[in-house]
Design a protein around this motif. Structure first.
Motif, mmCIF file in Angstrom:
data_model
loop_
_atom_site.group_PDB
_atom_site.id
_atom_site.type_symbol
_atom_site.label_atom_id
_atom_site.label_comp_id
_atom_site.label_asym_id
_atom_site.label_seq_id
_atom_site.Cartn_x
_atom_site.Cartn_y
_atom_site.Cartn_z
ATOM 1 N N THR A 41 0.825 -1.226 0.000
ATOM 2 C CA THR A 41 0.000 0.000 0.000
ATOM 3 C C THR A 41 0.849 1.260 0.000
ATOM 4 O O THR A 41 0.314 2.368 -0.104
ATOM 5 C CB THR A 41 -0.905 0.049 1.244
ATOM 6 N N GLU A 42 2.188 1.088 0.122
ATOM 7 C CA GLU A 42 3.118 2.212 0.239
ATOM 8 C C GLU A 42 2.746 3.113 1.418
ATOM 9 O O GLU A 42 2.935 4.330 1.381
ATOM 10 C CB GLU A 42 3.167 3.020 -1.062
ATOM 11 N N GLY A 43 2.205 2.481 2.464
ATOM 12 C CA GLY A 43 1.858 3.210 3.668
ATOM 13 C C GLY A 43 0.652 4.116 3.528
ATOM 14 O O GLY A 43 0.383 4.968 4.380
ATOM 15 N N TRP A 44 -0.097 3.943 2.434
ATOM 16 C CA TRP A 44 -1.265 4.790 2.155
ATOM 17 C C TRP A 44 -2.355 4.456 3.178
ATOM 18 O O TRP A 44 -2.805 3.298 3.285
ATOM 19 C CB TRP A 44 -1.713 4.517 0.727
ATOM 20 N N ALA A 45 -2.796 5.421 3.936
ATOM 21 C CA ALA A 45 -3.673 5.172 5.085
ATOM 22 C C ALA A 45 -4.951 4.448 4.701
ATOM 23 O O ALA A 45 -5.352 3.470 5.336
ATOM 24 C CB ALA A 45 -4.006 6.494 5.776
ATOM 25 N N VAL A 46 -5.625 4.941 3.657
ATOM 26 C CA VAL A 46 -6.889 4.301 3.313
ATOM 27 C C VAL A 46 -6.671 2.907 2.752
ATOM 28 O O VAL A 46 -7.500 2.007 2.929
ATOM 29 C CB VAL A 46 -7.699 5.179 2.330
ATOM 30 N N GLY A 47 -5.527 2.694 2.084
ATOM 31 C CA GLY A 47 -5.217 1.357 1.600
ATOM 32 C C GLY A 47 -5.037 0.379 2.746
ATOM 33 O O GLY A 47 -5.534 -0.758 2.707
ATOM 34 N N VAL A 48 -4.352 0.823 3.803
ATOM 35 C CA VAL A 48 -4.180 -0.019 4.986
ATOM 36 C C VAL A 48 -5.536 -0.294 5.628
ATOM 37 O O VAL A 48 -5.850 -1.429 6.017
ATOM 38 C CB VAL A 48 -3.236 0.667 5.990
ATOM 39 N N GLN A 49 -6.364 0.749 5.728
ATOM 40 C CA GLN A 49 -7.668 0.588 6.373
ATOM 41 C C GLN A 49 -8.557 -0.365 5.589
ATOM 42 O O GLN A 49 -9.232 -1.235 6.157
ATOM 43 C CB GLN A 49 -8.336 1.957 6.509
ATOM 44 N N LEU A 50 -8.565 -0.200 4.256
ATOM 45 C CA LEU A 50 -9.384 -1.089 3.437
ATOM 46 C C LEU A 50 -8.884 -2.539 3.520
ATOM 47 O O LEU A 50 -9.671 -3.485 3.540
ATOM 48 C CB LEU A 50 -9.376 -0.607 1.989
ATOM 49 N N THR A 51 -7.563 -2.696 3.555
ATOM 50 C CA THR A 51 -7.012 -4.046 3.699
ATOM 51 C C THR A 51 -7.482 -4.670 5.008
ATOM 52 O O THR A 51 -7.891 -5.846 5.054
ATOM 53 C CB THR A 51 -5.482 -3.991 3.666
ATOM 54 N N ALA A 52 -7.442 -3.893 6.081
ATOM 55 C CA ALA A 52 -7.868 -4.403 7.386
ATOM 56 C C ALA A 52 -9.334 -4.791 7.365
ATOM 57 O O ALA A 52 -9.727 -5.825 7.928
ATOM 58 C CB ALA A 52 -7.608 -3.347 8.457
ATOM 59 N N LEU A 53 -10.165 -3.944 6.721
ATOM 60 C CA LEU A 53 -11.589 -4.270 6.637
ATOM 61 C C LEU A 53 -11.804 -5.551 5.827
ATOM 62 O O LEU A 53 -12.654 -6.388 6.157
ATOM 63 C CB LEU A 53 -12.358 -3.105 6.011
ATOM 64 N N SER A 54 -11.039 -5.712 4.756
ATOM 65 C CA SER A 54 -11.156 -6.929 3.943
ATOM 66 C C SER A 54 -10.768 -8.158 4.761
ATOM 67 O O SER A 54 -11.418 -9.211 4.699
ATOM 68 C CB SER A 54 -10.256 -6.824 2.712
ATOM 69 N N MET A 55 -9.723 -8.018 5.554
ATOM 70 C CA MET A 55 -9.291 -9.136 6.410
ATOM 71 C C MET A 55 -10.352 -9.437 7.460
ATOM 72 O O MET A 55 -10.613 -10.600 7.770
ATOM 73 C CB MET A 55 -7.965 -8.792 7.089
ATOM 74 N N ARG A 56 -10.999 -8.396 7.961
ATOM 75 C CA ARG A 56 -12.004 -8.586 9.026
ATOM 76 C C ARG A 56 -13.197 -9.375 8.517
ATOM 77 O O ARG A 56 -13.755 -10.226 9.216
ATOM 78 C CB ARG A 56 -12.424 -7.215 9.543
ATOM 79 N N PHE A 57 -13.608 -9.079 7.293
ATOM 80 C CA PHE A 57 -14.817 -9.704 6.775
ATOM 81 C C PHE A 57 -14.528 -10.944 5.910
ATOM 82 O O PHE A 57 -15.448 -11.582 5.414
ATOM 83 C CB PHE A 57 -15.626 -8.688 5.949
ATOM 84 N N ALA A 58 -13.252 -11.242 5.689
ATOM 85 C CA ALA A 58 -12.904 -12.364 4.805
ATOM 86 C C ALA A 58 -12.840 -13.678 5.588
ATOM 87 O O ALA A 58 -12.498 -13.711 6.769
ATOM 88 C CB ALA A 58 -11.556 -12.100 4.137
ATOM 89 N N ALA A 59 -13.160 -14.757 4.883
ATOM 90 C CA ALA A 59 -13.065 -16.089 5.508
ATOM 91 C C ALA A 59 -11.601 -16.451 5.738
ATOM 92 O O ALA A 59 -11.262 -17.142 6.705
ATOM 93 C CB ALA A 59 -13.737 -17.124 4.611
ATOM 94 N N ASP A 60 -10.722 -16.037 4.847
ATOM 95 C CA ASP A 60 -9.301 -16.342 4.958
ATOM 96 C C ASP A 60 -8.526 -15.023 4.895
ATOM 97 O O ASP A 60 -8.133 -14.570 3.814
ATOM 98 C CB ASP A 60 -8.870 -17.275 3.829
ATOM 99 N N PRO A 61 -8.253 -14.370 6.036
ATOM 100 C CA PRO A 61 -7.560 -13.071 6.031
ATOM 101 C C PRO A 61 -6.201 -13.107 5.347
ATOM 102 O O PRO A 61 -5.811 -12.143 4.683
ATOM 103 C CB PRO A 61 -7.426 -12.739 7.527
#
Length: 846
Positions: free
Chosen positions: A195-215
């Protein structure tokens, strides 16, 4: 670290945060503000509509009022026609900020108004800020405003993407907070790199991991292309939500911002629970700083939601916007209701809402906003609603777009489709365009036709547009417009009679129009030499404007200019400098070009060597009256240099040019020619209009002296003094020049105060004193300087001048600096040493 940088920059005028969407600019600012709970902060979230200077002004003033109860808004008008806030507004705002320092003013998302005049004004505001006031500009893009000077002189703090980028530790903390699970250093490092440390990219990744069956799979399959990862991650986040909640979030994306009530109406869900859930789950919803209880989506996330909505159901967006528009209309938020109706392309609803607007839009100087709304409506829809087409033309005229207004009115009237009532409205407000349009003579028959039709058809049904189209109001508009046309064409006495009749009419019970009429009458009276009446009517107009909170409105422009004109006629131009500046500023705010020409004329009559700084020469042709007066001014200047000029043509009646023609003949020693012209040009007596007779008596006195008829000369000059003294009408003697001043000084008998004033003013005009200052005081500063020895407080001086206390304080600051004085008493002492104010004792300042 970043908060410490902002702390370090707080002592300078400006800090700058520039980074792409989702980099965390707003989050950083919110955290910094929270770390200084006692610091007044005015946070302004910029929207595209804030390119409108009135919209931006309202937003800035609301934020400042919320930040500090001590803040007093500026009285200066916003220059809407030029799409700018305006110099005087900025000066007044900066002075008001001094009263509440320290204060921080944050402008977030400034890229939304990049390249606009108001952005340039905000940049200029930074240079006017008092110590203790700090501005933060936050933008997605570099605004190219020339930061170098601030880098050199103020150690400008600049925070850009590289400083905002998350490191591995920050990434780890954010992901753990959102997913509720600790992540390994390896995973955190991988996410930071991708994400090159891009804040929203990190946040979206975290949300995807939260809702994903396989983080772990989310991290492994992250895109490594240059394409923004939010396309993928946004889908992942949304797909992880329940269908009902996902639909609600997508529906909300049509709204710029929302509270629980509006969110519930648009989605059909419990709005309170919906918003609480969005905040709890970090689903990119942020509070709107200036509106308690209101929220918005992160811009980038909202863009993704809108794309999804439009891809799945292209008809849903206008339907949802319509629902929001109706709800906002019911709750009294008519502006937002209109904006959403425009975006929904619901043109009938737009026109219904706009046609239902009231007088407040005129009184709060927001006609430019009405123009913007109606110009969004397609021509075919406007053509089906003549009332709306008339309102658009009215609004264009009132907001300084005269050429558009005139063309639109003429088209409507030529089509022949208007009812008698609609025709009356169109004629009356077409006539009102005389204030803006260079071809004055075209408006005399229009105003006459308006008066005639309104009189002949008094009971014709008329559309109610802004509450400004009743019979009595239309009659007043038409009569005052006719008077203005007469005045601009040089018929000052005829204009005065029309204004007097209009003032007696019941239509002027509408107070803003009464302010207009009183000011116009005061100008005509001042031009006629009736200075006592002019002062009284200008005072009445400005008092009404003060009571009704209209000093920032264009309405008092004529009253201010009348005050300045009275000061010139009394030989005391410096006492009218503030009024002249205020009048010109208000005329400029809606581009009343004809009135700006009069302001320019007054400036050159008051200050022959160069006018008044801040009162600029307007563009376009000069009105007939101004053209003749300026020609007379040029003839006087040539005569004062010893090279009198003949007029290009010989006037057939008494006028400024006739006065100068005879004076030039006398200066050249052509006495017989002067006598012949005086015989031909004797002015027609006008009741209550002393100026022409005073001028004539002055020249007769000069002429008789040249003819060696000294007793007759003394008699004529004594008569001129007797006629002029009740009004303290000094300027005709000043215009006559030093020769007449000497004749007046040599009159037998003991002179009085008026006679002394005449001689002093005429001689001072011939040889103006020079100040011994490195930086000279302006005429406005000289006017205020005269108040300093008095007992008047700053609010008292402001009340006398009908300006804000902030304006007075700004000018006093300049005076103290130029005089090298630390306070009021020191400034008075220094001014007396320089001869800028008379010597004498002064009472204590209260």
């Amino acid at each position: 670290m970043l908060r410490a940088q902002l702390d370090a920059g707080a002592g300078s005028p400006l800090s700058l945060i520039v980074a792409p969407a989702g980099a965390g600019k707003s989050v950083l600012l919110a955290q910094w503000v929270a770390s200084h709970p006692g610091l007044p902060v005015a946070w302004v979230d910029i929207a595209p509509g804030d390119a409108d200077p009135l919209a931006l002004s309202r937003k800035v003033l609301a934020a400042l009022a919320e930040a500090s109860a001590e803040f007093r808004p500026p009285l200066a008008a916003v220059s809407t026609a030029a799409r700018r806030l305006g110099d005087q507004y900025l000066e007044d705002l900066a002075a008001g900020l001094k009263e509440i320092d320290p204060v921080v003013l944050i402008f977030d998302d400034l890229d939304r108004i990049g390249g606009t005049p108001v952005l340039t004004d905000l940049w200029r505001l930074v240079d006017m800020l008092p110590n203790g006031v700090h501005v933060i500009f936050a933008s997605r893009t570099d605004l190219q405003l020339g930061w170098s000077r601030h880098r050199v002189h103020h150690d400008l703090v600049e925070i850009r993407q590289r400083e905002l980028a998350f490191d591995d530790a920050t990434t780890s903390r954010v992901i753990s907070a959102i997913t509720g699970t600790a992540v390994s250093e390896e995973v955190a490092a991988k996410i930071t790199a991708r994400t090159e440390g891009w804040a929203v990219g990190v946040q979206l990744t975290a949300l995807s991991m939260r809702f994903a069956a396989d983080p772990d799979l989310v991290v492994e399959t992250m895109s490594e292309t240059d394409r923004l990862i939010t396309d993928y991650l946004g889908e992942e986040v949304l797909d992880g939500l329940s269908p009902r909640r996902r639909t609600a979030i997508v529906q909300l994306s049509v709204l710029d911002d929302f509270d629980a009530n509006l969110a519930g109406v648009v989605t059909g869900l419990d709005g309170e629970k919906l918003l609480a859930g969005l905040e709890r789950d970090s689903l990119f919803v942020v509070p709107v700083p200036e509106r308690v209880g209101w929220h918005r989506f992160h811009r980038l996330f909202r863009d993704l939601l809108l794309l999804r909505l439009r891809a799945h159901d292209r008809d849903a967006e206008p339907e949802l916007l319509g629902v929001a528009s109706r709800r906002l209309s019911e709750s009294g938020d008519e502006e937002s209701a209109i904006e959403y109706a425009i975006r929904a392309h619901d043109w009938d609803r737009v026109l219904d809402l706009v046609l239902d607007l009231g007088r407040c839009y005129y009184e709060s100087h927001r006609m430019g906003t009405v123009v913007r709304w109606l110009r969004e409506v397609p021509d075919r829809n406007l053509a089906e609603r003549p009332d709306a087409a008339i309102l658009l033309a009215m609004a264009e005229g009132m907001s300084g777009r005269a050429m558009h207004a005139v063309d639109r009115f003429r088209t409507l009237l030529a089509d022949g489709e208007l009812t008698p009532g609609q025709r009356q409205v169109a004629l009356a407000y077409l006539a009102a365009c005389v204030q803006f349009h260079p071809e004055t003579e075209l408006f005399v028959p229009v105003a006459q036709a308006a008066v005639s039709e309104i009189t002949r058809h008094p009971d014709a049904p008329r559309p109610n547009l802004l509450g400004l189209t009743s019979r009595t109001v239309l009659l007043t508009v038409s009569q005052v417009s006719l008077g203005r046309a007469r005045l601009l064409l040089g018929d000052v006495h005829g204009a005065r009679r029309i204004f007097e009749a209009a003032l007696r009419a019941v239509g002027t019970a509408y107070r803003p129009y009464r302010v207009h009429t009183l000011g116009s009458l005061a100008m005509a009276e001042a031009l006629s030499g009736c200075l006592v009446a002019a002062s009284g009517h200008a005072e009445d107009a400005l008092s009404l404007a003060t009571e009704d909170d209209l000093l920032v409105h264009p309405a008092p422009a004529e009253a201010y200019l009348a005050r300045a004109l009275v000061a010139v006629q009394r030989g005391e131009p410096a006492t009218g400098a503030l009024a002249l500046h205020e009048g010109a500023a208000r005329a400029l705010s809606n581009q009343r070009t004809q009135l700006l020409w009069i302001a320019w004329l007054i400036a050159h009559a008051a200050y022959p060597e160069g006018g008044l700084p801040g009162v600029e020469e307007p563009e376009g042709p000069r009105p007939a009256f101004v053209r003749d007066a300026l020609l007379a001014f040029e003839m006087r200047q040539a005569r004062s240099r010893g090279a009198p000029l003949p007029p290009p043509s010989h006037p057939a009646s008494w006028s400024y040019i006739a006065f100068e023609e005879v004076a030039a003949l006398l200066a050249l020693g052509r006495v017989s020619h002067a006598r012949a012209r005086m015989t031909e040009l004797a002015p027609r007596p006008e009741p209550d209009a002393p100026l022409p007779e005073v001028e004539h008596e002055i020249l007769e006195g000069w002429l008789c002296a040249a003819e060696k008829r000294n007793p007759e000369s003394r008699a004529h000059l004594t008569t001129a003094l007797r006629l002029a003294e009740p009004e303290w009408l000094v300027q005709p003697f000043v215009r006559a020049g030093a020769a007449v001043a000497d004749l007046v000084d040599e009159l037998p008998g003991v002179g009085n105060g008026f006679r002394s004033a005449v001689v002093s003013a005429a001689r001072a005009a011939a040889a103006p004193p020079r100040q011994h200052l490195v930086e000279h005081l302006t005429t406005r500063e000289l006017e205020l300087l005269a108040y300093l020895p008095s007992r008047l407080t700053i609010p008292g001086i402001a009340a006398r001048c009908y300006v804000s206390t902030n304006t007075i304080k700004t000018h006093l600051g300049h005076i103290y600096r130029k005089l090298g004085a630390q306070n009021r008493d020191a400034a008075v002492e220094r001014a007396r040493e320089l001869g800028l104010i008379p010597a004498g004792d002064s009472g204590p300042v209260m």
